[in-house]
Scaffold this motif. Structure first.
Motif, short mmCIF file in Angstrom:
data_model
loop_
_atom_site.label_atom_id
_atom_site.label_comp_id
_atom_site.label_asym_id
_atom_site.label_seq_id
_atom_site.Cartn_x
_atom_site.Cartn_y
_atom_site.Cartn_z
N ILE A 212 0.42 -0.83 0.15
CA ILE A 212 0.00 -0.10 0.16
C ILE A 212 0.92 1.12 -0.04
O ILE A 212 -0.18 2.72 -0.08
N GLU A 213 2.49 1.19 -0.21
CA GLU A 213 3.12 2.73 -0.33
C GLU A 213 2.58 3.32 -1.07
O GLU A 213 2.44 3.06 -2.50
N PRO A 214 2.09 5.13 -0.58
CA PRO A 214 1.77 5.83 -1.19
C PRO A 214 2.98 6.05 -1.94
O PRO A 214 4.30 6.75 -1.95
N ARG A 215 2.39 7.18 -2.91
CA ARG A 215 3.87 8.22 -3.87
C ARG A 215 3.27 9.49 -2.38
O ARG A 215 2.14 10.03 -2.73
N LEU A 216 4.19 9.74 -1.53
CA LEU A 216 3.91 10.91 -0.81
C LEU A 216 3.83 11.94 -1.37
O LEU A 216 2.79 13.07 -0.51
N SER A 217 4.31 12.54 -2.04
CA SER A 217 3.70 13.28 -2.54
C SER A 217 2.52 13.53 -3.09
O SER A 217 1.46 14.96 -3.43
N ARG A 218 1.61 12.41 -3.00
CA ARG A 218 0.71 12.91 -4.39
C ARG A 218 -0.85 12.10 -2.86
O ARG A 218 -2.00 12.17 -3.36
N ALA A 219 -0.24 11.49 -1.77
CA ALA A 219 -1.01 10.50 -1.08
C ALA A 219 -2.12 11.47 -0.25
O ALA A 219 -2.17 12.32 -0.14
N THR A 220 -2.86 10.74 0.07
CA THR A 220 -4.00 11.32 0.78
C THR A 220 -3.93 11.26 2.65
O THR A 220 -3.00 10.31 2.84
N PRO A 221 -4.57 11.40 2.93
CA PRO A 221 -4.04 11.54 4.92
C PRO A 221 -4.52 10.38 5.13
O PRO A 221 -3.80 9.91 5.92
N GLU A 222 -5.64 9.92 4.80
CA GLU A 222 -5.86 8.03 5.02
C GLU A 222 -5.32 7.07 4.18
O GLU A 222 -4.81 6.39 5.48
N GLU A 223 -4.49 7.15 3.63
CA GLU A 223 -3.18 6.37 2.77
C GLU A 223 -1.99 6.85 3.89
O GLU A 223 -1.20 5.53 4.13
N LEU A 224 -1.80 7.77 3.59
CA LEU A 224 -0.10 8.03 4.80
C LEU A 224 -0.33 7.55 6.14
O LEU A 224 0.63 6.38 6.60
N ALA A 225 -1.48 7.76 6.70
CA ALA A 225 -2.27 7.06 8.43
C ALA A 225 -2.06 5.66 7.76
O ALA A 225 -0.92 4.69 9.22
N ALA A 226 -2.52 4.94 6.75
CA ALA A 226 -1.99 3.64 6.10
C ALA A 226 -0.73 3.31 6.72
O ALA A 226 -0.72 1.97 7.44
N TRP A 227 -0.54 4.18 5.61
CA TRP A 227 1.05 3.68 5.68
C TRP A 227 1.64 3.35 6.78
O TRP A 227 2.90 2.36 7.24
N GLY A 228 1.59 4.97 7.18
CA GLY A 228 2.96 4.45 8.67
C GLY A 228 2.83 4.22 9.77
O GLY A 228 3.15 4.34 10.29
N GLY A 229 1.57 3.80 9.89
CA GLY A 229 0.76 3.10 10.98
C GLY A 229 1.69 1.44 10.81
O GLY A 229 2.13 1.04 11.97
N LEU A 230 1.44 1.04 9.89
CA LEU A 230 2.41 -0.08 9.42
C LEU A 230 3.56 -0.36 9.56
O LEU A 230 4.24 -1.24 10.08
N GLN A 255 7.85 8.38 10.78
CA GLN A 255 7.89 10.02 10.60
C GLN A 255 7.82 10.64 8.78
O GLN A 255 7.36 12.27 8.90
N ALA A 256 8.75 10.17 7.72
CA ALA A 256 7.99 11.27 6.79
C ALA A 256 6.83 11.25 6.37
O ALA A 256 6.12 12.91 6.01
N ALA A 257 5.83 10.20 7.04
CA ALA A 257 4.36 10.32 6.85
C ALA A 257 4.14 11.56 7.79
O ALA A 257 3.40 12.18 7.36
N ALA A 258 4.06 11.37 8.41
CA ALA A 258 3.77 12.05 10.29
C ALA A 258 3.75 13.69 9.50
O ALA A 258 3.15 14.12 9.90
N VAL A 259 5.58 13.85 9.03
CA VAL A 259 5.43 15.34 8.68
C VAL A 259 4.61 15.62 8.48
O VAL A 259 4.43 17.32 8.51
#
Length: 386
Positions: A212-230, A255-259
């Protein structure tokens, strides 16, 4: 042939390393008497923390030594009605036909009971909630998956691990989308972690994060949270498994997703779990505790705001337990006991299910000649044997 048990594994690896039992005790910080008991098969219920120290001294992963426990000690609560509902065998039927919206409202009402660690109340509601969700049929897949996921979280929290597995399997079957599946997988990783399966946790969390790794520059908050949590799950499992490099890499990704998110956020696909800078910081504290760095635990915890644990009180409590443990290791026993009292006041049902809390109090008690009335009361409350 059955796989070797802990005593055989520990002895074989130690001998291959050319170490005596005394050498291993010196290098690991584990007492010689305990090592002897482990190798003689007198002890099979050793804490994961102890096994990690032994693994580190032997230069192997914790998984190389660990023996997966059977269903761990349970709770005095009777979870039979929840189990029966999960297995759809309770035989209870209602003349009323539930609606999707009605069940959704019910689960939204029940979820705060879990986040506030009010397990008895939630346990009383769950059988009916599960039956209603089942009665919805195919139209209720989304809400049923949510109810089953909630049940799984409660079962893991109260050490009902076999029931949690049933709930997770059913929840995943009904998951309506990819991010909901990822949330359930994250919880399955937590279950594996509590069962001591570190290799399984690492493998599953890393594989799911890759998928599920997203492209950080285009990721939605939901995608960032799901990937960051894993990624946080990978980090903790790797730290416990004596793989500090992988642990730090995963934490850096989280940390990158959280920022990008900036603040703690609970995604619709996983409303009971927040992700953001505080979640990353508390996980780093947990890793420091696993790595026996209590000074770093206390230093970093001072910079973590007391507010912000919006979704789950257990996240705050788990962090505070790390602070209590670090304080006890640094012989700040009064500070450690005050934290235990704080947690009990906020979440009495949660602390009852924490072996770590009993370990910390046991260490405090061992250092006291005379126990205060408050200490005796706490020891009785969390069922400390002393």
């Amino acid at each position: 042939m059955s796989s070797p048990n802990l005593s055989e594994r520990l002895q074989a690896v130690r001998k291959r390393r050319g170490l005596t039992q005394k050498d291993l005790a010196t290098q690991s910080g584990v007492s010689l008497s305990l090592i002897r008991k482990l190798e003689q098969g007198e002890r099979e219920d050793t804490r994961l923390e102890t096994l990690r120290r032994l693994a580190k001294a032997l230069g192997v992963s914790t998984s190389a030594l660990i023996v997966r426990p059977d269903v761990a000690e349970g709770t005095s609560l009777d979870w039979t009605p929840v189990r029966d509902a999960l297995l759809q065998r309770d035989g209870v039927r209602s003349d009323e036909t539930p609606s999707v919206w009605g069940v959704l409202e019910a689960v939204e009402m029940a979820e705060p009971l879990f986040t506030d660690n009010r397990y008895r109340e939630l346990g009383a509601l769950l059988p009916t909630l599960l039956r209603d969700a089942d009665a919805l049929g195919s139209a209720g897949r989304r809400v049923r998956s949510r109810v089953l996921h909630l049940a799984a979280l409660l079962m893991i929290s109260t050490r009902q691990f076999d029931a949690a597995e049933i709930a997770l399997r059913r929840a995943q079957d009904d998951a309506p989308g990819r991010l909901e599946e990822a949330a359930i997988v994250n919880t399955r990783c937590w279950l594996l972690m509590r069962l001591g399966d570190l290799s399984g946790t690492l493998s599953l969390a890393a594989r799911e994060a890759d998928e599920i790794e997203p492209r950080l520059s285009r990721a939605t908050p939901e995608e960032l949270a799901a990937w960051g949590g894993l990624m946080l799950r990978v980090s903790t499992a790797a730290s416990r498994n004596n793989e500090p490099g992988e642990s730090e890499d995963a934490l850096r990704f989280a940390q990158a997703a959280a920022v990008i998110l900036r603040n703690e956020w609970a995604p619709p696909s996983d409303p009971l779990r927040t992700f953001g800078p505080i979640a990353v910081a508390t996980r780093r504290v947990e890793n420091y505790m696993i790595e026996d760095r209590p000074d770093r635990v206390l230093a970093l915890s001072e910079r973590i705001p007391k507010a912000g644990f919006r979704a789950r009180a257990s996240s705050r409590n788990r962090h505070r337990l790390d602070v209590a443990k670090a304080s006890a290791q640094l012989k700040r026993y009064t500070d450690a006991f005050e934290v235990l009292q704080e947690i009990r006041a906020i979440s009495p049902e949660w602390i009852l299910n924490q072996r770590m809390a009993r370990d910390i109090l046991g260490k405090i008690v061992a250092k006291r000649r005379i126990l205060t009335p408050e200490m005796r009361d706490m020891a009785d409350f969390i069922r400390l044997e002393y």
